[in-house]
Every structure is written in structure tokens, then in C-alpha cells.
Design a protein around this motif. Structure first.
Motif, PDB file in Angstrom:
ATOM      1  N   SER A 274       0.818  -1.207   0.000  1.00 24.37           N
ATOM      2  CA  SER A 274       0.000   0.000   0.000  1.00 24.37           C
ATOM      3  C   SER A 274       0.855   1.262   0.000  1.00 24.37           C
ATOM      4  O   SER A 274       1.988   1.273   0.496  1.00 24.37           O
ATOM      5  N   PHE A 275       0.278   2.341  -0.547  1.00 25.07           N
ATOM      6  CA  PHE A 275       0.930   3.650  -0.493  1.00 25.07           C
ATOM      7  C   PHE A 275       0.255   4.563   0.524  1.00 25.07           C
ATOM      8  O   PHE A 275       0.488   5.769   0.535  1.00 25.07           O
ATOM      9  N   ARG A 276      -0.542   3.994   1.411  1.00 29.06           N
ATOM     10  CA  ARG A 276      -1.119   4.754   2.505  1.00 29.06           C
ATOM     11  C   ARG A 276      -0.028   5.136   3.502  1.00 29.06           C
ATOM     12  O   ARG A 276       1.003   4.475   3.593  1.00 29.06           O
ATOM     13  N   SER A 277      -0.292   6.176   4.259  1.00 24.75           N
ATOM     14  CA  SER A 277       0.688   6.654   5.239  1.00 24.75           C
ATOM     15  C   SER A 277       0.826   5.673   6.392  1.00 24.75           C
ATOM     16  O   SER A 277      -0.027   4.803   6.601  1.00 24.75           O
ATOM     17  N   ARG A 278       1.902   5.838   7.132  1.00 22.03           N
ATOM     18  CA  ARG A 278       2.120   4.987   8.299  1.00 22.03           C
ATOM     19  C   ARG A 278       0.955   5.103   9.277  1.00 22.03           C
ATOM     20  O   ARG A 278       0.506   4.099   9.849  1.00 22.03           O
ATOM     21  N   GLU A 279       0.444   6.326   9.462  1.00 22.51           N
ATOM     22  CA  GLU A 279      -0.658   6.541  10.404  1.00 22.51           C
ATOM     23  C   GLU A 279      -1.914   5.798   9.947  1.00 22.51           C
ATOM     24  O   GLU A 279      -2.602   5.162  10.766  1.00 22.51           O
ATOM     25  N   GLU A 280      -2.205   5.852   8.653  1.00 23.06           N
ATOM     26  CA  GLU A 280      -3.380   5.149   8.128  1.00 23.06           C
ATOM     27  C   GLU A 280      -3.233   3.645   8.296  1.00 23.06           C
ATOM     28  O   GLU A 280      -4.199   2.943   8.669  1.00 23.06           O
ATOM     29  N   LEU A 281      -2.044   3.121   8.031  1.00 24.85           N
ATOM     30  CA  LEU A 281      -1.827   1.684   8.142  1.00 24.85           C
ATOM     31  C   LEU A 281      -1.907   1.220   9.586  1.00 24.85           C
ATOM     32  O   LEU A 281      -2.459   0.153   9.878  1.00 24.85           O
ATOM     33  N   GLU A 282      -1.365   2.010  10.489  1.00 23.85           N
ATOM     34  CA  GLU A 282      -1.432   1.629  11.909  1.00 23.85           C
ATOM     35  C   GLU A 282      -2.867   1.634  12.408  1.00 23.85           C
ATOM     36  O   GLU A 282      -3.256   0.813  13.237  1.00 23.85           O
ATOM     37  N   GLU A 283      -3.685   2.553  11.876  1.00 20.84           N
ATOM     38  CA  GLU A 283      -5.098   2.580  12.246  1.00 20.84           C
ATOM     39  C   GLU A 283      -5.810   1.343  11.705  1.00 20.84           C
ATOM     40  O   GLU A 283      -6.647   0.732  12.397  1.00 20.84           O
ATOM     41  N   LEU A 284      -5.512   0.951  10.475  1.00 24.66           N
ATOM     42  CA  LEU A 284      -6.104  -0.261   9.910  1.00 24.66           C
ATOM     43  C   LEU A 284      -5.675  -1.502  10.685  1.00 24.66           C
ATOM     44  O   LEU A 284      -6.472  -2.427  10.880  1.00 24.66           O
ATOM     45  N   GLU A 285      -4.426  -1.537  11.116  1.00 26.35           N
ATOM     46  CA  GLU A 285      -3.959  -2.659  11.933  1.00 26.35           C
ATOM     47  C   GLU A 285      -4.730  -2.726  13.247  1.00 26.35           C
ATOM     48  O   GLU A 285      -5.097  -3.814  13.721  1.00 26.35           O
ATOM     49  N   LYS A 286      -4.996  -1.562  13.819  1.00 22.96           N
ATOM     50  CA  LYS A 286      -5.744  -1.515  15.082  1.00 22.96           C
ATOM     51  C   LYS A 286      -7.170  -2.010  14.884  1.00 22.96           C
ATOM     52  O   LYS A 286      -7.694  -2.790  15.693  1.00 22.96           O
ATOM     53  N   VAL A 287      -7.801  -1.568  13.779  1.00 22.00           N
ATOM     54  CA  VAL A 287      -9.169  -1.999  13.490  1.00 22.00           C
ATOM     55  C   VAL A 287      -9.228  -3.509  13.270  1.00 22.00           C
ATOM     56  O   VAL A 287     -10.157  -4.185  13.738  1.00 22.00           O
ATOM     57  N   THR A 288      -8.236  -4.050  12.567  1.00 23.91           N
ATOM     58  CA  THR A 288      -8.206  -5.499  12.320  1.00 23.91           C
ATOM     59  C   THR A 288      -8.088  -6.274  13.622  1.00 23.91           C
ATOM     60  O   THR A 288      -8.734  -7.318  13.809  1.00 23.91           O
ATOM     61  N   GLU A 289      -7.292  -5.748  14.538  1.00 24.50           N
ATOM     62  CA  GLU A 289      -7.110  -6.423  15.825  1.00 24.50           C
ATOM     63  C   GLU A 289      -8.377  -6.353  16.671  1.00 24.50           C
ATOM     64  O   GLU A 289      -8.753  -7.327  17.329  1.00 24.50           O
TER      65      GLU A 289
END
Length: 423
Positions: A274-289
Motif C-alpha cells: 500500500s501507499f497509505r501513510s504509516r498513520e493510516e496503516l497503523e489505524e487499519l492494523e488496530k481496526v483489524t485487531e
């Protein structure tokens, strides 16, 4: 520009380099020209190649100048496979596939000549086609040591096999080494990028350059091989590879491949692709968890990559198809190609005429028997084209066909099948 190394590491895209400190210094001194090679051993790239193509895009955005090499020469030989000799394709076939791969790679890179770091396509057939065997052996082969070539993993594994390895495939690393030398001399290329399974070939080029250009400062950067959490090879499905060519893997199937990513893999795939920002990816990781059942990260991954590979229009079409199949949109609004691609991913049967719905439910395997089908209808769980079936003796009519061919059956909310009516 040095932060690109840290960025690659955070994203899981840095497996190894020849000298990390020297590479960081070269990037800081910049600008750096790099290349990545793709062999036309098939008519399309697959999602395994996508890691390299998108890494090239990432490096160009960081200020590096990319050379995308499509191997019109090496594609006629083929990198040694782990278990058996490749089937050689004709020069005409390879030439056709070169053009196809170029067309697939070009949209990911920026070739604008007004840029300080425009991309460029190159073909190693340009510097090998007129090279005689004597010249190749004298000018290139002389600088390779057989004992070192034998230690390359791909070669060593084949030597241990019953079939062994031909001199043709054994010589592949000489050709790839010559590529780096030519690009260094003609384009000032000082960095080669590739997968970690190519490490032996990457270093072959560096060794050759050091022998012929002692003052050269050249580097290799390898990305890790992507695998699934269950240990299977990334990019493989029951039907084979997931291709970037829409006629070989439909956009719908491509979207579904990413949508079905295992929860254990999705955060890692997002970081790498992905070319999303680190902040966006960390938020998606949190949602997945916290809410894995929502599959928010999978949808983000599928939408971004389908858009990158097939375009916004195709992505919107497959999302609409996915929703419509489960009653969240109008099936009749889907174009014929998108609908057919979606339905071919479902269990489906071909019928010569219009049979009762209960028969079709049983024939498609949505229920175990006709009596189970009748119970499903009675309980309100049977649908044809998202319309609830209320009569046990209901028979679809010609006007029910989607694009004159298809019926979509559904049991409950999630169990789908398709029927194609012949004629």
C-alpha cells in the motif's frame, strides 16, 4: 533521501543489501539510478511481481531514477527453477511477451522527461543480440569462477536433483551480471533491486562490475519473499497464479483474492504493497485487531490494489458486483463482462432449460437435496436474482435471465451459486 531505507525496513521491504551503510551514503549523496529486471517467461506478470513493481514506484517517489528491464534475452533462457528445466519459448513468443510486460509495468512509473528522475524502459536483448559466443566467453565468462557459481542456491539445488542443470540455465547468472555492467556503463546505474531469491544473481553483477570497473561503487537491495501465514506461496490460488492481465485473472477475481486475505497476513501485505501513510496503516492494523469480522483492512487492500492494477472504473464495477451478489445492489445494473467474471468465481451449473428453483438449488450444491431445497423455500431462505422465492414449485422465466444467460441463486445471506441457461 536516506529515510527511504528506514521506510523500507518499517514496511518489511528490506531483506538484505550488500553494504547498508554504503547504500545509505550513496542515497544521501544522490541521485541514484537503480534497476529491476523482469523476465518474460509468461504472457503476464503475477502478483508476486507486484512487490517489485510497487517497490520501484516507491523508490522513484523517494527521488531515485528507475530503469525497468524487461529481459528479451534472459527471457529466452530463464532463471533456473528449483526442480526442473524450463521449457524454452520461441524468440517470437518472448518478443510478444516483452511488449505485454512493458505495457503492464509502464503505468506504475513516471516517464515524464521534465522530471529530475524519469523512468526508462530497457531490454537486455539490445546488448546481447549481436554479441558472438566468443565475445561473450572472452569478455564476460572469463570473469566468473565456476566454483563460486556452483554455490548459488538455485544452482546447488538443481545439482542435487536427479535431472541436474543444463549449461544454458547455469549460464543465466552471467547474462544477468552483464545486465548490471551494461546499465552501469550506459546509464550510471549503481543499484540493483530484486527479490531475496535472486540474491545470487544480484551479487553476480556486482562481482563482474568490480572486476572490470575497480573504482565503481555499486549496490544490491533485496526484498523478502512474501509467503502466507499458513506457509503456502504468496500469489497462488487453487487455480494457479493471480495474474495482472485482466484476461488471465479477471478484475473481480483479483479483487476477491485480496479481499480474502487472512487476518494474519493483511497488515503485512498493506505495509508492503500500500501507499497509505504509516498513520493510516497503523489505524487499519488496530481496526483489524479489534474488529476482524469487519474486514476493513482487507477491503482497503483490495480496493487500492485493484485500482492500481485495473483502474478506478474496474474497481468500482467489481465492488458493485460484490455488493449486488449479496443483495446490496441491483444485479441487472452490472455489465455483462463483470457479471460473468463474478459468477465464474461461484459454484455454477449449465442448464438446457428452465427447471424448478428447488431442482436448481440442489443441482448447484446450495442444498443437499430437493427436500432440503423445499424447506429452504418454505423458511424464506431461497432467492433468485436477490428476489425471495415464496412458492415451492416456482420456475424462473426467460425475463428473469440476467443478460439473457444467468440466474443468481442464494441460500440465506452468504451462500451463492449461478446457473447458466443454454441457448
Amino acid at each position: 533521501m536516506t529515510d527511504i531505507v528506514d521506510e523500507l525496513k518499517w514496511r518489511g521491504l528490506f531483506a538484505q543489501s550488500t553494504d547498508e551503510d554504503a547504500l545509505r551514503k550513496a542515497l544521501a549523496d544522490g541521485p541514484v539510478t537503480f534497476y529491476c529486471g523482469f523476465d518474460p517467461t509468461a504472457a503476464s506478470l503475477h502478483v508476486g511481481h507486484l512487490v517489485q513493481v510497487l517497490t520501484m514506484r516507491r523508490l522513484q517517489r523517494a527521488g531515485l531514477r528507475p530503469l525497468a528491464l524487461v529481459g528479451g534475452a534472459t527471457g529466452q533462457i530463464g532463471d533456473p527453477r528449483p526442480t526442473a528445466e524450463r521449457t524454452l519459448n520461441s524468440p517470437e513468443t518472448v518478443a510478444e511477451w516483452v511488449n505485454r510486460l512493458r505495457d503492464q509495468i509502464e503505468p506504475f512509473l513516471d516517464f515524464d522527461p521534465s522530471l529530475p528522475n524519469p523512468a526508462r524502459m530497457v531490454n537486455n536483448l539490445d546488448w546481447t543480440a549481436n554479441l558472438s559466443a566468443i565475445e561473450f566467453l572472452r569478455d564476460i565468462g572469463k570473469h566468473f569462477r565456476v566454483n563460486k557459481m556452483l554455490t548459488k542456491e538455485s544452482v546447488a539445488r538443481r545439482l542435487e536433483s536427479q535431472e541436474g542443470i543444463s549449461y544454458t540455465e547455469f549460464s543465466y547468472q552471467l547474462l544477468q551480471g552483464m545486465d548490471f555492467l551494461q546499465l552501469y556503463r550506459n546509464h550510471g546505474c549503481t543499484l540493483q533491486q530484486g527479490g531475496s531469491d535472486q540474491w545470487g544473481n544480484l551479487t553476480a553483477g556486482i562481482d563482474l562490475i568490480h572486476r572490470l570497473e575497480p573504482d565503481a561503487r555499486v549496490h544490491a537491495l533485496a526484498t523478502p519473499l512474501m509467503t502466507k501465514a499458513d506457509g503456502t506461496k504468496f500469489g497462488k490460488s487453487e487455480g494457479g497464479a493471480i495474474w495482472l492481465n485482466a484476461s488471465m485473472t479477471t478484475p473481480y477475481a483479483f479483487y476477491q483474492f485480496w479481499l480474502n486475505t487472512d487476518d494474519r497476513d493483511v497488515s503485512r501485505y498493506l505495509r508492503i504493497l500500500s501507499f497509505r501513510s504509516r498513520e493510516e496503516l497503523e489505524e487499519l492494523e488496530k481496526v483489524t485487531e479489534e474488529r476482524p469480522q469487519a474486514r476493513t483492512a482487507q477491503r482497503a487492500l483490495a480496493e487500492e490494489l485493484t485500482t492500481l492494477v485495473h483502474g478506478e472504473d474496474e474497481c468500482r464495477a467489481v465492488i458493485a458486483a460484490s455488493k449486488a451478489l449479496f443483495g446490496q445492489g441491483e444485479l441487472a445494473d452490472l455489465d455483462a463482462a463483470t457479471l460473468e467474471a463474478a459468477l465464474h468465481e461461484l459454484p455454477h451449473v449449465r442448464a438446457d432449460g428452465f427447471a424448478p428453483v428447488v431442482d436448481l438449488l440442489a443441482e448447484t450444491g446450495l442444498v443437499a437435496s430437493k427436500s432440503a431445497a423445499r424447506r429452504t423455500v418454505k423458511e424464506g431462505g431461497a432467492y433468485v436474482n436477490n428476489v425471495k422465492v415464496t412458492a415451492e414449485d416456482a420456475v424462473p422465466a426467460p425475463e428473469d435471465l440476467l443478460h439473457g444467460r444467468w440466474l443468481v441463486l442464494r441460500r440465506g445471506k452468504k451462500n451463492l451459486a449461478a446457473v447458466e441457461i443454454a441457448g
